[in-house]
Structures are given as C-alpha cells and as structure tokens.
Design an enzyme around this catalytic site. Structure first.
Site, PDB file in Angstrom:
ATOM      1  N   CYS A  56      -4.251   0.766  -2.416  1.00  0.00           N
ATOM      2  CA  CYS A  56      -4.095  -0.479  -1.660  1.00  0.00           C
ATOM      3  C   CYS A  56      -2.996  -1.353  -2.270  1.00  0.00           C
ATOM      4  CB  CYS A  56      -5.387  -1.278  -1.682  1.00  0.00           C
ATOM      5  SG  CYS A  56      -6.769  -0.529  -0.822  1.00  0.00           S
ATOM      6  N   CYS A 104     -10.719  -3.251  -4.339  1.00  0.00           N
ATOM      7  CA  CYS A 104      -9.736  -4.256  -4.783  1.00  0.00           C
ATOM      8  C   CYS A 104     -10.436  -5.513  -5.281  1.00  0.00           C
ATOM      9  CB  CYS A 104      -8.761  -4.581  -3.660  1.00  0.00           C
ATOM     10  SG  CYS A 104      -7.600  -3.231  -3.333  1.00  0.00           S
ATOM     11  N   ASN A 134       0.822  -1.212   0.000  1.00  0.00           N
ATOM     12  CA  ASN A 134       0.000   0.000   0.000  1.00  0.00           C
ATOM     13  C   ASN A 134       0.855   1.262   0.000  1.00  0.00           C
ATOM     14  OD1 ASN A 134       0.641  -0.851   2.691  1.00  0.00           O
ATOM     15  ND2 ASN A 134      -0.950   0.448   3.531  1.00  0.00           N
ATOM     16  N   GLU A 143      -3.063  -4.562  -2.909  1.00  0.00           N
ATOM     17  CA  GLU A 143      -3.555  -5.498  -3.934  1.00  0.00           C
ATOM     18  C   GLU A 143      -3.561  -4.846  -5.300  1.00  0.00           C
ATOM     19  OE1 GLU A 143      -4.778  -4.679  -1.019  1.00  0.00           O
ATOM     20  OE2 GLU A 143      -6.277  -6.090  -0.307  1.00  0.00           O
ATOM     21  N   CYS A 170     -10.460  -4.673   0.451  1.00  0.00           N
ATOM     22  CA  CYS A 170     -11.569  -3.726   0.344  1.00  0.00           C
ATOM     23  C   CYS A 170     -12.388  -4.017  -0.919  1.00  0.00           C
ATOM     24  CB  CYS A 170     -11.050  -2.290   0.339  1.00  0.00           C
ATOM     25  SG  CYS A 170     -10.372  -1.771  -1.247  1.00  0.00           S
ATOM     26  N   GLU A 202       0.436   5.326   0.616  1.00  0.00           N
ATOM     27  CA  GLU A 202      -0.473   6.365   1.108  1.00  0.00           C
ATOM     28  C   GLU A 202      -0.036   7.744   0.636  1.00  0.00           C
ATOM     29  OE1 GLU A 202      -0.924   5.737   5.345  1.00  0.00           O
ATOM     30  OE2 GLU A 202      -2.048   3.872   4.985  1.00  0.00           O
TER      31      GLU A 202
HETATM   32  N1  THU Z   1      -5.351  -1.215   2.489  1.00  0.00           N
HETATM   33  C1  THU Z   1      -4.829  -2.097   1.580  1.00  0.00           C
HETATM   34  O1  THU Z   1      -3.669  -1.969   1.169  1.00  0.00           O
HETATM   35  N2  THU Z   1      -5.636  -3.092   1.127  1.00  0.00           N
HETATM   36  C2  THU Z   1      -6.935  -3.266   1.486  1.00  0.00           C
HETATM   37  O2  THU Z   1      -7.622  -4.104   0.933  1.00  0.00           O
HETATM   38  C3  THU Z   1      -7.516  -2.433   2.541  1.00  0.00           C
HETATM   39  C4  THU Z   1      -6.685  -1.301   3.013  1.00  0.00           C
HETATM   40  C5  THU Z   1      -4.499  -0.124   2.951  1.00  0.00           C
HETATM   41  C6  THU Z   1      -4.961   1.224   2.500  1.00  0.00           C
HETATM   42  C7  THU Z   1      -4.350   2.122   3.545  1.00  0.00           C
HETATM   43  O3  THU Z   1      -3.025   2.421   3.154  1.00  0.00           O
HETATM   44  C8  THU Z   1      -4.305   1.253   4.786  1.00  0.00           C
HETATM   45  O4  THU Z   1      -4.488  -0.088   4.348  1.00  0.00           O
HETATM   46  C9  THU Z   1      -5.350   1.581   5.819  1.00  0.00           C
HETATM   47  O5  THU Z   1      -6.617   1.559   5.276  1.00  0.00           O
END
Ligand code: THU
Length: 160
Positions: free
Chosen positions: A73, A115, A62, A75, A112, A64
């Site tokens: 994300c 994804c 991930n 994935e 999520c 940010e």
């Molecule tokens: N996140 C993912 O990388 N994958 C997911 O399926 C859910 C959330 C990340 C996004 C963000 O950087 C952190 O987790 C908190 O939500």
C-alpha cells in the site's frame, strides 16, 4: 456485563482551502504522489505524503505485483521509506488519497488495517501522536491520532 461505547473524533473539511497551510501543502503532496503508483491490476492509484517533525515530506504510492500479496500500500511505502531514510525523525502527519485511474474518489479512501497497524507502531515508537488526513473531492477527514482510526490497538508485547 457492561455495555461500553468507544468514541472516535475527527474533523471534516469541505476542501483543503479551509485547512491550515502545512496540511494544505501535504494534501497537494499526496495528490502528486499518485504519479508514483504502480497499479496495473487494480487501476486504483493511491498517493501518500508523510510530514516528519523536521518538515521533510516523504511521498509514497501503492506498488502492485502479479503475485498480489507481494505488493504494498501507498501508506506503508511512505512510512517505510521514512523509517529507512530518516531514522529517528518522528512522524507528524500522513495524508492519503485514492483514485480510480485519474479520478480522485469523492469520499476519502480509508487505509487498510495493515497500514493502520503500521501507523500505530511508529506512533508508539516515537511517543507522539501521528495525525492522519484522508482526502476526497467531496470531503477531507483529519484525525488527531491513530487511536481514532484504530481503537483498541494491539500493543501488549513488551518488546521495548
Ligand atoms: N491500497 C493502498 O495503497 N492503501 C490502502 O490503504 C488500501 C489499498 C492499494 C493496494 C492496491 O494496490 C490497491 O490499493 C487496491 O487494493
């Protein structure tokens, strides 16, 4: 009126040791992929490892951003990197792990909705099931196809 039930199927493993070797390798790759996470805001480090049908493993993590919606994300970073760098090579299995700081979650972190929709797109595009592995320290879940994570997939646009 008819009441209906949708059943989803998945396999639970107590640890990666019980999995077939190529899945064990992918679990390791997803754990390693966490080192690429850039998560200064949530401190939730997600690693993803995508096996292509030719055996290539593409990692994602991930990313940010101070403008939150601009992040992505783990994935999707893996799937988009594979789509961009190995066009036409079908996806076989996607393994995912979440960690608070360095602590891998006890129960598997679930992807999520966004994804899951992207997984569904590539599964449809390649015309073969995309397997998904969700990793926790207390349990690992293996799904044989995206429908088991996203029932009633939106795919009604006749774009192809
Ligand atoms: N996140 C993912 O990388 N994958 C997911 O399926 C859910 C959330 C990340 C996004 C963000 O950087 C952190 O987790 C908190 O939500």
């Amino acid at each position: 009126m008819t009441k209906k039930t949708i059943t989803i199927n998945y396999t639970e493993y107590k640890s990666a040791a019980a999995m077939e070797p190529k899945d064990r390798e992918l679990v390791e790759a997803a754990l390693e992929a966490r080192s690429g996470s850039y998560a200064p805001y949530s401190k939730f480090h997600v690693g993803a490892a995508l096996r292509l049908v030719d055996g290539t493993i593409v990692k994602g993590a991930n990313q940010e951003n101070v403008a939150y919606p601009s992040g992505l994300c783990a994935e999707r970073t893996a799937m988009f990197a594979a789509g961009a760098n190995y066009p036409g090579v079908a996806f076989d299995t996607l393994a995912i792990v979440g960690a608070n700081g360095d602590e891998v979650c006890e129960m598997p972190a679930a992807p999520c909705g966004g994804c899951r929709q992207v997984m569904a797109e590539y599964q449809r595009h390649f015309g073969r099931p995309l397997r998904v592995i969700l990793i926790g320290t207390h349990a690992i879940y293996k799904f044989g196809k995206v429908e088991d994570l996203l029932p009633l997939i939106f795919d009604s646009l006749k774009v192809e």
